[in-house]
Design a protein around this motif. Structure first.
Motif, mmCIF file in Angstrom:
data_model
loop_
_atom_site.group_PDB
_atom_site.id
_atom_site.type_symbol
_atom_site.label_atom_id
_atom_site.label_comp_id
_atom_site.label_asym_id
_atom_site.label_seq_id
_atom_site.Cartn_x
_atom_site.Cartn_y
_atom_site.Cartn_z
ATOM 1 N N UNK A 177 0.573 9.093 -6.091
ATOM 2 C CA UNK A 177 1.003 10.487 -5.950
ATOM 3 C C UNK A 177 1.797 10.925 -7.173
ATOM 4 N N UNK A 178 2.670 10.055 -7.642
ATOM 5 C CA UNK A 178 3.467 10.346 -8.840
ATOM 6 C C UNK A 178 2.564 10.560 -10.053
ATOM 7 N N UNK A 195 0.809 -1.222 0.000
ATOM 8 C CA UNK A 195 0.000 0.000 0.000
ATOM 9 C C UNK A 195 0.847 1.280 0.000
ATOM 10 N N UNK A 196 1.945 1.285 0.729
ATOM 11 C CA UNK A 196 2.786 2.481 0.758
ATOM 12 C C UNK A 196 3.410 2.757 -0.611
ATOM 13 N N UNK A 197 3.879 1.718 -1.288
ATOM 14 C CA UNK A 197 4.434 1.887 -2.637
ATOM 15 C C UNK A 197 3.352 2.327 -3.619
ATOM 16 N N UNK A 198 2.160 1.767 -3.482
ATOM 17 C CA UNK A 198 1.062 2.166 -4.363
ATOM 18 C C UNK A 198 0.662 3.614 -4.110
ATOM 19 N N UNK A 223 -6.904 -0.662 -4.751
ATOM 20 C CA UNK A 223 -8.146 -1.279 -4.283
ATOM 21 C C UNK A 223 -8.030 -2.801 -4.258
ATOM 22 N N UNK A 224 -7.521 -3.373 -5.338
ATOM 23 C CA UNK A 224 -7.386 -4.836 -5.395
ATOM 24 C C UNK A 224 -6.475 -5.360 -4.297
ATOM 25 N N UNK A 225 -5.371 -4.669 -4.068
ATOM 26 C CA UNK A 225 -4.413 -5.149 -3.075
ATOM 27 C C UNK A 225 -5.010 -5.157 -1.670
ATOM 28 N N UNK A 226 -5.981 -4.281 -1.427
ATOM 29 C CA UNK A 226 -6.639 -4.203 -0.122
ATOM 30 C C UNK A 226 -8.021 -4.859 -0.125
ATOM 31 N N UNK A 275 -3.485 2.567 -11.313
ATOM 32 C CA UNK A 275 -2.835 2.495 -10.001
ATOM 33 C C UNK A 275 -3.879 2.445 -8.888
ATOM 34 N N UNK A 276 -4.941 3.229 -9.007
ATOM 35 C CA UNK A 276 -6.009 3.220 -8.022
ATOM 36 C C UNK A 276 -6.654 1.835 -7.943
#
Length: 110
Positions: free
Chosen positions: A37-38, A29-32, A80-83, A75-76
């Motif tokens: 942000x990028x 999540x932190x990398x995402x 969402x998928x990762x969480x 990226x969004x």
């Protein structure tokens, strides 16, 4: 012929199919958050080029606001998928809150 119109569920499934083919899987999540942000920064740059006062340099790569919005959606969706968050449900919660909270905030059209 493949349609280019997707529901949020189809977007989430397509991204998951793509990411699932790699051993690394989803970023943390932190990398995402850093990637998101990028991408938002890149969108800001494009908006400034096309709708602001800062023209592109002749050496800058041609991108569009549409390209950057697509990158943000990707990226969004990864986020969402990762969480294990359903984007349709998240949107429903958000728009319901906004429609209630801001019901009388703006001037209605006749």
């Amino acid at each position: 012929m493949e349609s280019n119109i997707y529901t949020t569920k189809e977007i989430q499934e397509r991204v998951d199919t793509y990411i699932s083919q790699f051993k690394e899987g989803y970023f943390s999540p932190l990398s995402l958050m850093a990637r998101l942000t990028e991408e938002v920064g890149e969108l800001a740059r494009e908006v400034n080029h096309y709708h602001g006062e800062k023209p592109k340099k002749s050496t800058e790569q041609e991108k569009t606001v549409e390209d950057e919005l697509g990158d943000i959606i990707f990226v969004l969706t990864c986020f969402a998928n990762s969480l294990e968050i359903d984007l349709s449900e998240a949107f429903h919660t958000s728009i319901s809150k906004i429609e209630t909270r801001d019901k009388y905030r703006w001037t209605k059209k006749d």
